[in-house]
Design an enzyme around this catalytic site. Structure first.
Site, mmCIF file in Angstrom:
data_model
loop_
_atom_site.group_PDB
_atom_site.id
_atom_site.type_symbol
_atom_site.label_atom_id
_atom_site.label_comp_id
_atom_site.label_asym_id
_atom_site.label_seq_id
_atom_site.Cartn_x
_atom_site.Cartn_y
_atom_site.Cartn_z
ATOM 1 N N GLU A 38 2.480 -1.134 -1.302
ATOM 2 C CA GLU A 38 2.594 -0.219 -0.172
ATOM 3 C C GLU A 38 1.572 -0.535 0.926
ATOM 4 O O GLU A 38 0.375 -0.684 0.633
ATOM 5 C CB GLU A 38 2.432 1.230 -0.663
ATOM 6 C CG GLU A 38 2.488 2.286 0.424
ATOM 7 C CD GLU A 38 3.798 2.257 1.215
ATOM 8 O OE1 GLU A 38 4.862 2.121 0.594
ATOM 9 O OE2 GLU A 38 3.737 2.356 2.468
ATOM 10 N N THR A 87 9.116 1.844 4.760
ATOM 11 C CA THR A 87 9.382 1.402 3.386
ATOM 12 C C THR A 87 10.869 1.153 3.158
ATOM 13 O O THR A 87 11.267 0.144 2.586
ATOM 14 C CB THR A 87 8.924 2.456 2.358
ATOM 15 O OG1 THR A 87 7.515 2.595 2.417
ATOM 16 C CG2 THR A 87 9.306 2.047 0.937
ATOM 17 N N HIS A 204 -1.327 4.343 0.939
ATOM 18 C CA HIS A 204 -0.521 4.797 2.073
ATOM 19 C C HIS A 204 -1.415 5.591 3.018
ATOM 20 O O HIS A 204 -2.266 6.356 2.569
ATOM 21 C CB HIS A 204 0.642 5.672 1.568
ATOM 22 C CG HIS A 204 1.697 5.963 2.591
ATOM 23 N ND1 HIS A 204 1.456 6.724 3.706
ATOM 24 C CD2 HIS A 204 2.991 5.572 2.671
ATOM 25 C CE1 HIS A 204 2.560 6.802 4.430
ATOM 26 N NE2 HIS A 204 3.513 6.100 3.822
ATOM 27 N N ASP A 264 5.229 -4.161 2.154
ATOM 28 C CA ASP A 264 6.386 -3.614 2.881
ATOM 29 C C ASP A 264 6.191 -3.597 4.399
ATOM 30 O O ASP A 264 7.139 -3.827 5.147
ATOM 31 C CB ASP A 264 6.808 -2.230 2.353
ATOM 32 C CG ASP A 264 5.762 -1.140 2.518
ATOM 33 O OD1 ASP A 264 4.574 -1.459 2.719
ATOM 34 O OD2 ASP A 264 6.148 0.046 2.426
ATOM 35 N N HIS A 265 4.967 -3.337 4.859
ATOM 36 C CA HIS A 265 4.695 -3.276 6.308
ATOM 37 C C HIS A 265 3.204 -3.123 6.487
ATOM 38 O O HIS A 265 2.457 -3.023 5.516
ATOM 39 C CB HIS A 265 5.461 -2.115 6.960
ATOM 40 C CG HIS A 265 5.282 -0.810 6.247
ATOM 41 N ND1 HIS A 265 4.104 -0.105 6.266
ATOM 42 C CD2 HIS A 265 6.112 -0.107 5.426
ATOM 43 C CE1 HIS A 265 4.227 0.986 5.525
ATOM 44 N NE2 HIS A 265 5.434 1.014 4.994
#
Ligand code: GP9
Ligand code: MN
Length: 437
Positions: A38, A87, A204, A264-265
């Site tokens: 994440e 996500t 996150h 994911d980013h």
């Protein structure tokens, strides 16, 4: 309409990159275990954070060991390609080799409507795989409980399957260590070979400070508390994966599996990057849009126990390229599928990375709007030659074609017309309540 699929087909045929025969099928028959990192950016790999006393702390020692392991095929120039679906856009890209939408998340807008030819269904039909997702948040988040059915995921273990308490969760669900630990009871029931994905959440935004047993990893010393906490939660994720690996080895699953890591980013947004600059040996004042673009690199690592020919590749690619790469490693050819990426090991790979807004990157150039950056010198080309302009124009056309093909497929729900031997997934056959009882 049905005829729109013809031009998609034409694009896909011309864009297909044939597998490298030295890689094709090297993980054939193995379980696939995706570990979703994440908000994890590539710069964290091998990064050492200085604490208040100037002492260095390796942020992700376990992932660093995987990165350079002789059984791992790692990449250093892979970019995330997500838009507002974050996500879920990453999942769209990885499961389908299609982009998310330019406006809003595909999962929530089309996930419960469209026909897909996604990885779980392909692997079920071609190689007898059973599939499952493990995620310690509510199944309704990002409309996953509906979208996964259409992707063909056999099982979805959401927060209702875990012992969730106020002590073992943060905003987006179960802490990563608990996710891995509590998933074992379900993983052990899965028929092999399986295709699985573990979606972590603890790293996150806003990267809250740990209290109690997990506290201790130093905070960064910038003026931005979001940046300061990022390294400690990444370190926690790293530890949780190490514990999971210990289980995989003890249980014997390890030898029969390929473990795939992806970020994911970004975790630190562009507006915050200038404050991150000094931690990267740069300065706030000289931070550029090119630096922002470079920060969109995310990890991609295929760890295949038993292999000794692992490598670190500097090939340029994006999340859209992961599925054809993965399927070819598993010995499943992708020629007949409507996938828009290219196998990262293929000699035919174009190394053209599109962002969802039409910006793009190649080994030579980073093109952001009308600005062309020269990657070799990290400078903006203020007066590009006509030759460069023509080259960039041709590249832009290719990027637009890839993105518009994705949009045509998704917004027209064109895969419902596909006649490529893929057996359509019937969502009514999937139910994520009371699984394995
Ligand atoms: C929530 C998690 C976070 O379930 O996957 O999604 P994000 O906010 O990163 O898109
Ligand atoms: Mn995310």
């Amino acid at each position: 309409k049905e005829s729109d699929l013809v031009s998609v087909q034409k694009y896909v045929n011309s864009h297909y990159a044939a597998p490298d025969q030295t890689k094709f099928g090297i993980a054939k028959g193995k379980n696939v275990i995706y570990i979703h990192l994440e908000s994890f950016q590539q710069f964290l790999i091998n990064y050492k954070l200085k604490d208040a006393n100037g002492v260095e702390h390796e942020v992700t020692p376990f992932l660093n060991s995987i990165f350079k392991d002789k059984s791992t095929f790692s990449f250093t120039n892979i970019y995330h390609q997500v838009s507002s679906g974050k996500t879920s856009d990453a999942e769209t890209l990885l499961e389908n080799s299609l982009f998310g939408l330019s406006q809003g998340p595909l999962f929530t807008q089309l996930g419960d409507k469209n026909t897909f030819q996604a990885a779980p269904a392909i692997l079920s039909q071609k190689a007898g795989y059973t599939s499952a997702v493990f995620h310690g948040n509510a199944g309704t988040f990002w409309n996953r409980n509906e979208t996964y059915k259409r992707f063909g995921f056999n099982y979805f273990f959401d927060s209702s399957y875990y012992n969730v308490t106020s002590d073992n969760t943060s905003q987006y669900g179960l802490h990563d260590k608990e996710l891995f630990k509590q998933s074992i009871q379900y993983l052990e029931h899965l028929q092999q070979p399986f295709y699985t994905k573990f979606i972590s959440v603890t790293n996150h935004y806003p990267y809250p400070e740990f209290k109690g047993a997990e506290a201790g990893f130093p905070l960064a010393q910038t003026s931005d508390s979001t940046i300061n906490g990022y390294f400690a939660t990444a370190n926690y994720l790293d530890k949780s994966i190490e514990e999971f690996f210990n289980y995989l080895k003890e249980s014997g699953l390890y030898q029969n599996s390929m473990i795939v890591f992806y970020g994911d980013h970004y975790g630190i947004s562009k507006t915050r990057n200038p404050d991150l600059a000094e931690l990267l040996g740069k300065t706030k004042d000289t931070w550029t849009d090119l630096d922002d673009a470079n920060m969109q690199k995310v990890p991609l690592m295929f760890h295949i126990p038993g292999r000794t020919d692992g490598s670190v590749s500097s090939v340029y690619g994006g999340q859209v390229d992961v599925l054809p790469t993965l399927l070819h490693l598993l010995g499943v050819d992708t020629k007949n599928y409507f996938q828009l990426g290219q196998d990262l090991f293929s000699k035919d790979n174009e190394q053209l990375v599109a962002f969802r807004n039409g910006d793009f990157i190649t080994p030579k150039y980073t093109v952001l709007g009308d600005s062309i950056f020269d990657n070799a010198t990290s400078t903006l080309m203020t007066t590009p030659s006509n030759e460069v302009k023509a080259e960039v124009k041709a590249l832009r056309k290719k990027v637009e074609k890839q993105l518009s093909t994705s949009d045509a497929l998704n917004t027209g729900d064109l895969l419902r017309y596909a006649d490529n031997g893929f057996k359509a997934v019937n969502p009514a056959n999937y139910n994520y309540k009371n699984q394995l009882e």
